[in-house]
Scaffold this active site. Structure first.
Site, PDB file in Angstrom:
ATOM      1  N   CYS A 128       5.589  -6.955   6.680  1.00  0.00           N
ATOM      2  CA  CYS A 128       6.751  -6.513   7.471  1.00  0.00           C
ATOM      3  C   CYS A 128       7.229  -7.692   8.299  1.00  0.00           C
ATOM      4  CB  CYS A 128       6.338  -5.359   8.391  1.00  0.00           C
ATOM      5  SG  CYS A 128       7.731  -4.607   9.264  1.00  0.00           S
ATOM      6  N   SER A 143      11.535   5.446  14.851  1.00  0.00           N
ATOM      7  CA  SER A 143      10.324   5.172  15.631  1.00  0.00           C
ATOM      8  C   SER A 143      10.766   4.781  17.026  1.00  0.00           C
ATOM      9  CB  SER A 143       9.524   4.057  14.963  1.00  0.00           C
ATOM     10  OG  SER A 143       9.205   4.456  13.654  1.00  0.00           O
ATOM     11  N   CYS A 153       6.287  -5.247  15.909  1.00  0.00           N
ATOM     12  CA  CYS A 153       5.879  -4.181  16.833  1.00  0.00           C
ATOM     13  C   CYS A 153       4.433  -4.433  17.274  1.00  0.00           C
ATOM     14  CB  CYS A 153       6.014  -2.828  16.143  1.00  0.00           C
ATOM     15  SG  CYS A 153       7.680  -2.536  15.510  1.00  0.00           S
ATOM     16  N   CYS A 179      -0.783   6.149  10.196  1.00  0.00           N
ATOM     17  CA  CYS A 179       0.384   5.386  10.678  1.00  0.00           C
ATOM     18  C   CYS A 179      -0.036   4.086  11.350  1.00  0.00           C
ATOM     19  CB  CYS A 179       1.154   6.185  11.719  1.00  0.00           C
ATOM     20  SG  CYS A 179       1.764   7.729  11.129  1.00  0.00           S
ATOM     21  N   ASN A 200       9.191   5.453  20.428  1.00  0.00           N
ATOM     22  CA  ASN A 200       8.040   4.855  21.128  1.00  0.00           C
ATOM     23  C   ASN A 200       8.221   4.515  22.597  1.00  0.00           C
ATOM     24  OD1 ASN A 200       6.716   5.216  18.732  1.00  0.00           O
ATOM     25  ND2 ASN A 200       7.084   3.157  18.013  1.00  0.00           N
ATOM     26  N   GLU A 211       0.828  -1.202   0.000  1.00  0.00           N
ATOM     27  CA  GLU A 211       0.000   0.000   0.000  1.00  0.00           C
ATOM     28  C   GLU A 211       0.867   1.260   0.000  1.00  0.00           C
ATOM     29  OE1 GLU A 211      -3.925  -1.673   2.193  1.00  0.00           O
ATOM     30  OE2 GLU A 211      -2.432  -0.808   3.507  1.00  0.00           O
TER      31      GLU A 211
END
Ligand code: SAH
Length: 357
Positions: A119, A224, A123, A343, A226, A99
């Site tokens: 992926c 990223s 996560c 996201c 987090n 996408e």
């Protein structure tokens, strides 16, 4: 081989081998990467060369299989669009679905593209991680996401301003193809998108950042983050086991010194998980150590593990507390949420059942 992947000097070799003059390379590069022409429309090339390229399938294409646009346009979202693309190899059963998102704001037009189909990371907060990993995308498949989205929107006058590798996948696990695509997007004879307008986002693959530095590839870097705590981050992003946070922050410092450029830290806000005073204090510490960095706050978009998204007020409070400590921090809303384009939401929702079967 796909001609879309070659730099002008490599195209020269290709044409010389065919007994054609070198200048054909510049002609074709300009037409495919700047004017986004299909090969049958590149009339500067002799017909026999065009036919040769078509017959040998030296330029192949991805197909757009779905398109959605947000209907509710507001200040944060001027009409985000999600594209689902597919590449099917004619002879083998190889197929890739991935996408890309076209994000329009007041000042920018951004192509958010995928580097992999699915992926391989785990996560815990990300919908893409729930998909099976279906492989790396080739350079031409990465480039064509941008080109197809531009062509789809060609009636709009404004130019594409930014490209972000924040779609599906971990760009640094497909380093060579990602960098080649970024360099072609940056090429003066192509779309000529400045290195400061091309951002590569990583979950923290240190080896990729090391290569950026060694090879002096000055694209923007986003991490990223987090969580600012090793153990807590490992629970959210198990890649931390492979690439520890302390080492990641060390290489961030090297990147900043080498390129004299800010790093962006993306921070997904999850109430009761990473939004306490303790987290703020540690983030401030990290920012002060690195000096040259900024934060992008992203409210949690999909709710796993009984987590909830933060309220607007919680996001603004978090931002305010960082700002009180002189930290550069932005919150840009979540464009595309209603069409699963924000996201962490890229999970082929509508084609999902076909892929799993
Ligand atoms: N693998 C790369 C590229 C993906 S970028 C990386 O991790 O940077 C996708 C961004 O979306 C990342 O910053 C990630 O932290 C964020 N994200 C993932 N899941 C999310 C969710 N559920 N809500 C909000 N942001 C999310």
């Amino acid at each position: 081989m796909n001609l879309l992947e070659l730099y002008p000097e490599e195209l020269e070799t290709f044409f010389l081998k065919l007994g054609e003059p070198k200048y054909r390379a510049g002609q074709i590069f300009l037409r495919i990467h700047k004017h986004l022409s299909s090969i049958d429309k590149i009339y500067e090339l002799p017909k026999k060369i065009r036919n040769y390229i078509i017959e040998k399938q030296l330029i192949t294409e991805i197909q757009m299989i779905q398109h959605e646009k947000v209907s509710n346009i507001n200040l944060n979202d001027f009409g985000t669009q999600k594209f689902v693309f597919e590449y099917k190899h004619e002879k083998s059963s190889l197929s890739r679905i991935f996408e890309a998102v076209w994000i329009v704001s007041e000042k920018r037009k951004t192509a958010c593209i995928s580097s992999q189909s699915g992926c391989s990371l785990n996560c815990t907060f990300c919908a893409t991680a729930k998909l099976p990993f279906m492989g790396n995308l080739a350079t031409w498949q990465i480039l064509q996401q941008v080109y197809k989205m531009i062509l789809y929107n060609k009636n709009y006058q404004e130019k594409l301003t930014n490209v972000v590798f924040m779609g599906m996948g971990e760009p640094f696990y497909n380093y060579d193809n990602v960098i080649r695509a970024a360099k072609i997007l940056n090429h003066p004879m192509g779309l000529n998108i400045g290195v400061r307008h091309i951002t590569i986002s990583t979950a923290g693959v240190i080896t990729g950042i090391q290569r950026l530095i060694q090879e002096n590839q000055p694209f923007n870097l986003a991490i990223s983050l987090n969580s600012p705590f090793e153990e807590e981050r490992t629970k959210l992003m198990d890649i931390t086991k492979k690439f520890p946070l302390t080492d990641l922050l060390k290489i961030c410092k090297e990147y900043i010194i080498h390129f004299k450029k800010k790093i962006t830290f993306e921070y997904v806000l999850i109430p009761d998980i990473n939004m306490s005073k303790r987290h703020i204090l540690e983030l401030v510490k990290i920012a002060k150590q690195l000096k040259y960095c900024k934060f992008n706050l992203i409210p949690l978009n999909t709710n796993f593990n009984n987590w909830r998204a933060p309220t607007e007020l919680e996001v603004l409070n978090f931002q305010k507390k960082l700002r009180e400590n002189d930290i550069l921090v932005f919150y840009r809303g979540s464009p595309g949420k209603t069409i699963n384009a924000a996201c962490g939401m890229l999970a082929l929702q509508k084609v999902h059942s076909n892929i799993i079967s």
